[in-house]
Scaffold this active site. Sequence first.
Site, PDB file in Angstrom:
ATOM      1  N   HIS A 173      16.705  26.904 -25.376  1.00 20.28           N
ATOM      2  CA  HIS A 173      16.443  28.356 -25.344  1.00 20.28           C
ATOM      3  C   HIS A 173      17.302  29.086 -24.319  1.00 20.28           C
ATOM      4  CE1 HIS A 173      13.851  26.728 -22.261  1.00 20.28           C
ATOM      5  NE2 HIS A 173      12.867  26.437 -23.084  1.00 20.28           N
ATOM      6  N   HIS A 206      13.443  23.084 -31.682  1.00 19.84           N
ATOM      7  CA  HIS A 206      12.589  23.238 -30.473  1.00 19.84           C
ATOM      8  C   HIS A 206      11.295  23.925 -30.901  1.00 19.84           C
ATOM      9  CE1 HIS A 206      12.153  24.232 -25.980  1.00 19.84           C
ATOM     10  NE2 HIS A 206      11.019  24.554 -26.563  1.00 19.84           N
ATOM     11  N   LYS A 210      12.638  15.044 -23.107  1.00 18.92           N
ATOM     12  CA  LYS A 210      12.613  16.428 -22.619  1.00 18.92           C
ATOM     13  C   LYS A 210      12.466  16.466 -21.101  1.00 18.92           C
ATOM     14  CE  LYS A 210      12.119  20.905 -22.562  1.00 18.92           C
ATOM     15  NZ  LYS A 210      11.996  22.011 -23.456  1.00 18.92           N
ATOM     16  N   ASP A 264      11.415  27.678 -30.318  1.00 16.13           N
ATOM     17  CA  ASP A 264      10.476  27.698 -29.189  1.00 16.13           C
ATOM     18  C   ASP A 264       9.202  28.456 -29.572  1.00 16.13           C
ATOM     19  OD1 ASP A 264       9.497  27.040 -26.709  1.00 16.13           O
ATOM     20  OD2 ASP A 264      10.619  28.581 -25.627  1.00 16.13           O
ATOM     21  N   HIS A 301      14.786  22.046 -20.189  1.00 16.58           N
ATOM     22  CA  HIS A 301      14.300  23.394 -19.858  1.00 16.58           C
ATOM     23  C   HIS A 301      15.129  23.834 -18.657  1.00 16.58           C
ATOM     24  CE1 HIS A 301      11.300  26.719 -19.715  1.00 16.58           C
ATOM     25  NE2 HIS A 301      11.873  26.820 -18.526  1.00 16.58           N
ATOM     26  N   HIS A 325       6.792  24.069 -30.423  1.00 21.69           N
ATOM     27  CA  HIS A 325       5.497  23.661 -29.851  1.00 21.69           C
ATOM     28  C   HIS A 325       4.441  23.739 -30.945  1.00 21.69           C
ATOM     29  CE1 HIS A 325       6.927  23.947 -25.653  1.00 21.69           C
ATOM     30  NE2 HIS A 325       7.731  24.865 -26.164  1.00 21.69           N
TER      31      HIS A 325
END
Length: 347
Positions: A175, A14, A100, A248, A137, A16
């Site tokens: 997460h 995970h 996602k 994350d 999420h 970004h």
Amino acid sequence: MTASLTITRPDDWHLHLRDGAVLRAVLPATARHFARAIIMPNLVPPVVTGADAAAYRDRIRAALPHGQDFTPLMTLYLTEDTDPDDVADAHAAGLIAAVKLYPAGATTNSASGVRDFDRVRPVLERLADLGLPLCVHGEVSDAEVDIFDREAVFIDRVLDPIRRATPGLRVVLEHVTTREGLEYVRSADTGLGATITAHHLVINRNHLLSGGIRPHYYCLPVAKRETHRRALVAAATSGDARFFLGTDSAPHVNAAKETACGCAGCFTAPNAMAVLAHVFEAEEALERLEGFTSINGAGFYGMAQNTGSLTLVRGDEAASCPPSIPTEDGPVTVFDPGFPLHWSVSE
Ligand code: DOR
Ligand code: ZN
């Protein structure tokens, strides 16, 4: 005393990376330590179609410094207009590793996410048929639900009904931050895993709010009470294959964090492995670090384990980590675990 630990090269399930100047600045930190990463699609505008994912993958490849070996595993951002055939085509072309789900309004750039979960039923059914994981999420975004309860409420109101209605759907609860989330994952027979971040293993809500508000500890899901942090450490270090690393790591330039309405996200890519070695050592579980970072996630995604290795060394002196990295858009603060890090990756 110097100790060292060599493990199979890790993956980040995970991550970004953003785009443009920030992508170019942050990508090397991940590529130095991780062989592969699941790339989050919450760009502005989001990565919605297979064509978007191919273009973003190419921009990531172009930003990779020469000689670094890193495979981006692309994802599609699920919207109420996502076409199941486009998802299937992208999967067949080997373009994507997951889809996602962001509940609309739950976090950064989630405005195009899902409001009415019935409207994405055809996509969820197709994912189940394809065996393609849905990364979730796991927070409701309803204003009346307390922010510290949003994960547990999401499981009851959204995730469990979706999983019951869609047998065979493979889900990663991203997460995870609560005992309720961990219990839910443990209660499932099959097809449910969870990523755990490095930062949620070391901070609780006091780090964020006690003695002053610390924007660089603000992330979503927000850090919870100490009892939840302890439960996360127990799960990550347990060897249970349903739990694996998803950092994350979520870079925002300082100007976007240190402001009246700061963005959510901790930038952990440079020191996530060192933080994890510290946590696992403190639990006398260093021999289980490799499972968490390099084995369990590949198993869940049905991918081969990496062939390379990564060596961590522990020195008597604390290792130094730059407090921030520069980007053309301004500096991005690196996550401060709040204790000296004796472990570092041997480069
Ligand atoms: O802290 C977070 N930052 N949580 C998310 O879900 C999104 C992420 C981001 O994109 O900045
Ligand atoms: Zn994220």
